[in-house]
Design a protein around this motif. Sequence first.
Motif, PDB file in Angstrom:
ATOM      1  N   ASP A 253       1.030  -1.089   0.102  1.00 11.23           N
ATOM      2  CA  ASP A 253       0.320  -0.164   0.038  1.00 11.23           C
ATOM      3  C   ASP A 253       1.504   1.557  -0.096  1.00 11.23           C
ATOM      4  OD1 ASP A 253      -2.648  -0.765   0.065  1.00 11.23           O
ATOM      5  OD2 ASP A 253      -2.445  -1.653   1.889  1.00 11.23           O
ATOM      6  N   ILE A 254       1.882   1.013  -0.319  1.00  7.36           N
ATOM      7  CA  ILE A 254       3.000   2.634  -0.092  1.00  7.36           C
ATOM      8  C   ILE A 254       2.322   3.518  -1.444  1.00  7.36           C
ATOM      9  CG2 ILE A 254       5.421   3.255  -0.568  1.00  7.36           C
ATOM     10  CD1 ILE A 254       5.982   0.841   1.199  1.00  7.36           C
ATOM     11  N   ASP A 255       2.425   4.247  -1.492  1.00  5.83           N
ATOM     12  CA  ASP A 255       2.286   4.921  -3.106  1.00  5.83           C
ATOM     13  C   ASP A 255       4.076   4.476  -3.855  1.00  5.83           C
ATOM     14  OD1 ASP A 255      -0.382   5.429  -3.768  1.00  5.83           O
ATOM     15  OD2 ASP A 255      -0.477   5.614  -1.645  1.00  5.83           O
ATOM     16  N   GLU A 256       4.741   4.964  -3.459  1.00  4.01           N
ATOM     17  CA  GLU A 256       5.799   5.618  -4.157  1.00  4.01           C
ATOM     18  C   GLU A 256       7.368   5.429  -2.727  1.00  4.01           C
ATOM     19  OE1 GLU A 256       6.469   7.121  -8.238  1.00  4.01           O
ATOM     20  OE2 GLU A 256       6.951   8.720  -6.689  1.00  4.01           O
ATOM     21  N   VAL A 257       8.318   4.612  -3.134  1.00  2.00           N
ATOM     22  CA  VAL A 257       9.198   5.421  -2.091  1.00  2.00           C
ATOM     23  C   VAL A 257      10.483   6.796  -2.902  1.00  2.00           C
ATOM     24  CG1 VAL A 257      11.459   4.328  -0.941  1.00  2.00           C
ATOM     25  CG2 VAL A 257       9.500   2.956  -1.667  1.00  2.00           C
ATOM     26  N   LEU A 258      10.790   6.689  -2.271  1.00  2.18           N
ATOM     27  CA  LEU A 258      10.872   8.475  -2.516  1.00  2.18           C
ATOM     28  C   LEU A 258      12.902   8.747  -2.367  1.00  2.18           C
ATOM     29  CD1 LEU A 258       8.442  10.995  -2.607  1.00  2.18           C
ATOM     30  CD2 LEU A 258       9.404  10.011  -4.623  1.00  2.18           C
ATOM     31  N   ILE A 259      13.745   8.463  -3.182  1.00  4.53           N
ATOM     32  CA  ILE A 259      15.345   7.903  -2.431  1.00  4.53           C
ATOM     33  C   ILE A 259      15.647   9.827  -3.069  1.00  4.53           C
ATOM     34  CG2 ILE A 259      17.710   7.454  -2.231  1.00  4.53           C
ATOM     35  CD1 ILE A 259      16.130   5.234  -4.044  1.00  4.53           C
ATOM     36  N   LEU A 260      15.912  10.504  -1.605  1.00  4.89           N
ATOM     37  CA  LEU A 260      15.670  11.994  -1.477  1.00  4.89           C
ATOM     38  C   LEU A 260      17.071  12.418  -2.068  1.00  4.89           C
ATOM     39  CD1 LEU A 260      14.323  13.226   1.405  1.00  4.89           C
ATOM     40  CD2 LEU A 260      13.314  13.150  -1.116  1.00  4.89           C
ATOM     41  N   ARG A 261      18.607  11.704  -2.288  1.00  2.00           N
ATOM     42  CA  ARG A 261      19.494  12.026  -2.459  1.00  2.00           C
ATOM     43  C   ARG A 261      19.898  11.082  -3.996  1.00  2.00           C
ATOM     44  NH1 ARG A 261      23.332  15.067   0.283  1.00  2.00           N
ATOM     45  NH2 ARG A 261      22.786  15.476   3.009  1.00  2.00           N
ATOM     46  N   LYS A 262      19.637  10.379  -4.048  1.00  2.00           N
ATOM     47  CA  LYS A 262      19.434   8.955  -5.146  1.00  2.00           C
ATOM     48  C   LYS A 262      20.933   8.685  -4.915  1.00  2.00           C
ATOM     49  CE  LYS A 262      17.020  11.524  -8.973  1.00  2.00           C
ATOM     50  NZ  LYS A 262      16.909  12.134 -10.127  1.00  2.00           N
ATOM     51  N   SER A 263      21.164   8.000  -3.735  1.00  2.00           N
ATOM     52  CA  SER A 263      22.014   7.154  -3.629  1.00  2.00           C
ATOM     53  C   SER A 263      22.666   5.767  -2.600  1.00  2.00           C
ATOM     54  CB  SER A 263      22.566   8.549  -3.068  1.00  2.00           C
ATOM     55  OG  SER A 263      24.753   8.092  -2.871  1.00  2.00           O
ATOM     56  N   LYS A 264      23.860   5.587  -2.507  1.00  2.00           N
ATOM     57  CA  LYS A 264      23.804   4.014  -1.325  1.00  2.00           C
ATOM     58  C   LYS A 264      24.148   5.170  -0.183  1.00  2.00           C
ATOM     59  CE  LYS A 264      23.468   0.152  -2.783  1.00  2.00           C
ATOM     60  NZ  LYS A 264      23.622  -1.346  -3.084  1.00  2.00           N
ATOM     61  N   ARG A 265      23.499   4.271   0.205  1.00  2.00           N
ATOM     62  CA  ARG A 265      24.568   4.640   2.296  1.00  2.00           C
ATOM     63  C   ARG A 265      25.975   3.725   2.340  1.00  2.00           C
ATOM     64  NH1 ARG A 265      22.678   1.651   7.580  1.00  2.00           N
ATOM     65  NH2 ARG A 265      24.015   3.848   9.507  1.00  2.00           N
ATOM     66  N   ILE A 266      26.935   4.552   2.371  1.00  2.00           N
ATOM     67  CA  ILE A 266      28.533   4.359   2.909  1.00  2.00           C
ATOM     68  C   ILE A 266      28.776   3.131   3.239  1.00  2.00           C
ATOM     69  CG2 ILE A 266      30.447   5.710   3.934  1.00  2.00           C
ATOM     70  CD1 ILE A 266      29.187   8.465   3.552  1.00  2.00           C
ATOM     71  N   PRO A 267      28.795   2.146   2.659  1.00  2.00           N
ATOM     72  CA  PRO A 267      29.954   0.733   3.366  1.00  2.00           C
ATOM     73  C   PRO A 267      30.325   1.180   4.599  1.00  2.00           C
ATOM     74  CG  PRO A 267      30.794   1.120   0.881  1.00  2.00           C
ATOM     75  CD  PRO A 267      30.070   2.752   1.236  1.00  2.00           C
ATOM     76  N   SER A 268      29.349   0.138   5.101  1.00  2.00           N
ATOM     77  CA  SER A 268      29.900  -0.382   6.803  1.00  2.00           C
ATOM     78  C   SER A 268      31.609  -0.510   7.073  1.00  2.00           C
ATOM     79  CB  SER A 268      29.064  -1.381   7.679  1.00  2.00           C
ATOM     80  OG  SER A 268      29.675  -2.819   6.540  1.00  2.00           O
ATOM     81  N   ASN A 269      31.838  -1.261   6.280  1.00  2.00           N
ATOM     82  CA  ASN A 269      33.923  -1.028   6.422  1.00  2.00           C
ATOM     83  C   ASN A 269      34.203   0.669   6.044  1.00  2.00           C
ATOM     84  OD1 ASN A 269      33.342  -1.130   3.562  1.00  2.00           O
ATOM     85  ND2 ASN A 269      35.529  -0.664   3.216  1.00  2.00           N
ATOM     86  N   VAL A 270      33.558   1.988   5.924  1.00  2.00           N
ATOM     87  CA  VAL A 270      34.356   2.525   6.101  1.00  2.00           C
ATOM     88  C   VAL A 270      33.449   3.920   7.091  1.00  2.00           C
ATOM     89  CG1 VAL A 270      34.137   5.487   4.832  1.00  2.00           C
ATOM     90  CG2 VAL A 270      33.621   3.108   2.928  1.00  2.00           C
ATOM     91  N   ARG A 271      31.792   3.411   7.463  1.00  2.00           N
ATOM     92  CA  ARG A 271      31.355   4.077   8.542  1.00  2.00           C
ATOM     93  C   ARG A 271      32.352   3.895  10.077  1.00  2.00           C
ATOM     94  NH1 ARG A 271      26.477   2.071   6.378  1.00  2.00           N
ATOM     95  NH2 ARG A 271      26.525   0.413   8.060  1.00  2.00           N
ATOM     96  N   LYS A 272      32.979   2.641  10.093  1.00  2.00           N
ATOM     97  CA  LYS A 272      32.882   2.115  11.442  1.00  2.00           C
ATOM     98  C   LYS A 272      34.075   2.707  10.893  1.00  2.00           C
ATOM     99  CE  LYS A 272      36.294  -1.714   9.752  1.00  2.00           C
ATOM    100  NZ  LYS A 272      36.654  -2.900   9.668  1.00  2.00           N
ATOM    101  N   THR A 273      35.252   4.083  10.325  1.00  2.00           N
ATOM    102  CA  THR A 273      36.113   4.513  10.832  1.00  2.00           C
ATOM    103  C   THR A 273      35.545   6.583  11.281  1.00  2.00           C
ATOM    104  OG1 THR A 273      36.465   5.606   8.453  1.00  2.00           O
ATOM    105  CG2 THR A 273      37.343   3.594   9.318  1.00  2.00           C
ATOM    106  N   PHE A 274      34.615   6.586  11.446  1.00  2.00           N
ATOM    107  CA  PHE A 274      34.428   7.726  11.635  1.00  2.00           C
ATOM    108  C   PHE A 274      34.508   8.115  13.227  1.00  2.00           C
ATOM    109  CE2 PHE A 274      32.287   8.877   6.820  1.00  2.00           C
ATOM    110  CZ  PHE A 274      32.863   8.507   6.816  1.00  2.00           C
ATOM    111  N   ASN A 275      33.696   7.064  14.034  1.00  2.00           N
ATOM    112  CA  ASN A 275      33.544   6.511  15.024  1.00  2.00           C
ATOM    113  C   ASN A 275      34.036   8.006  16.509  1.00  2.00           C
ATOM    114  OD1 ASN A 275      31.467   5.357  15.295  1.00  2.00           O
ATOM    115  ND2 ASN A 275      32.561   3.243  15.364  1.00  2.00           N
ATOM    116  N   THR A 276      35.658   8.064  15.855  1.00  2.00           N
ATOM    117  CA  THR A 276      36.556   9.212  16.254  1.00  2.00           C
ATOM    118  C   THR A 276      36.990   9.953  15.252  1.00  2.00           C
ATOM    119  OG1 THR A 276      38.288   7.789  14.904  1.00  2.00           O
ATOM    120  CG2 THR A 276      38.118   6.926  16.969  1.00  2.00           C
TER     121      THR A 276
END
Length: 328
Positions: A253-276
Amino acid sequence: MKDPEQSILRQISQRQQARAKKLQEMNPMLPTPHLDKLTAAIDNDKMPEAAKPALHNCITLYHQWVADMQAVHGSREQVVAELIDLFNQYKFHVDFNLIYSNQEDFLYRQKGQLKLDNSVIEEFLPHLVFKAFPELSNINLGPTKCFSAAYFKTSLNAQTNGGNLTIRTKDQDFAISKKLYVKSSHDASFQRSDSVETYLGYVTAECKTNLDKTMFQEATATANDVKSALPGAKYFLLCEWLDMTPVSTAPTDIDEVLILRKSKRIPSNVRKTFNTYAGRMKKADWYHEFLTSRPFSHEVFMRFVGHIESLISDEDPAENTVLEDGYF
């Protein structure tokens, strides 16, 4: 003796709160979820003192952002385009300058709980719709608890005024809704009755920073509730970054999914370096380019605005028009 810097910060906070109150008086229908999160973050006992000046500065920029949005005028396309540009500028400040670049890791590590970043879109959407559709000035805009079902908590022998009318609501991150008053009674004159107040969501949207499969499944269930309560309603799923393999919304019943930045999330192996802070600074130039090269899309927002426009212009068919066209 009091710390002079803390005294100055308190004075700044008081002035900002007075300005926020004046802003709400000017636009009582527009909620301020992002401002509320900023204020709550400053008042958070766990927030490091060293991070608070950046939060105060962000509140100053927030007020300027809202003032700039209020000053936008022109055609619907011009208004939407300018508002999105202003949104991109402010959102970048929150994402990169306030959270990512802060020396205190607390803001980045706790951003899921603080909701400083994803509350920006919740505050922006009411301004976008308010400016794009001034004819909706008497409609409720923004995060709302919307009606999803009604039932009666009673039995044959129970003494109630009206069957003990009870409603179920669902928090919507954004809704174009109307206040609804419902009354039930066992008495035709309604002298003794049960009554409830709620909101009917004609357009509802769930706003996600990262959309994964679990969130999509939860949204599917919510969309079903929305359509069961109001068959003509529209339900949208808005996400900043896609974090799942796309699937068809046709069986939902979802009318549409809108991807506002037209992009995928940063991979987890990159994100984990952002904790510090040190890890974030090593990738600062890369992350800056990542954000600026993937702004919130004018095209996707215009598509969302188009869906709202089609709902507003949708009218019950007239018999003479139907017979002339041959369909309805």
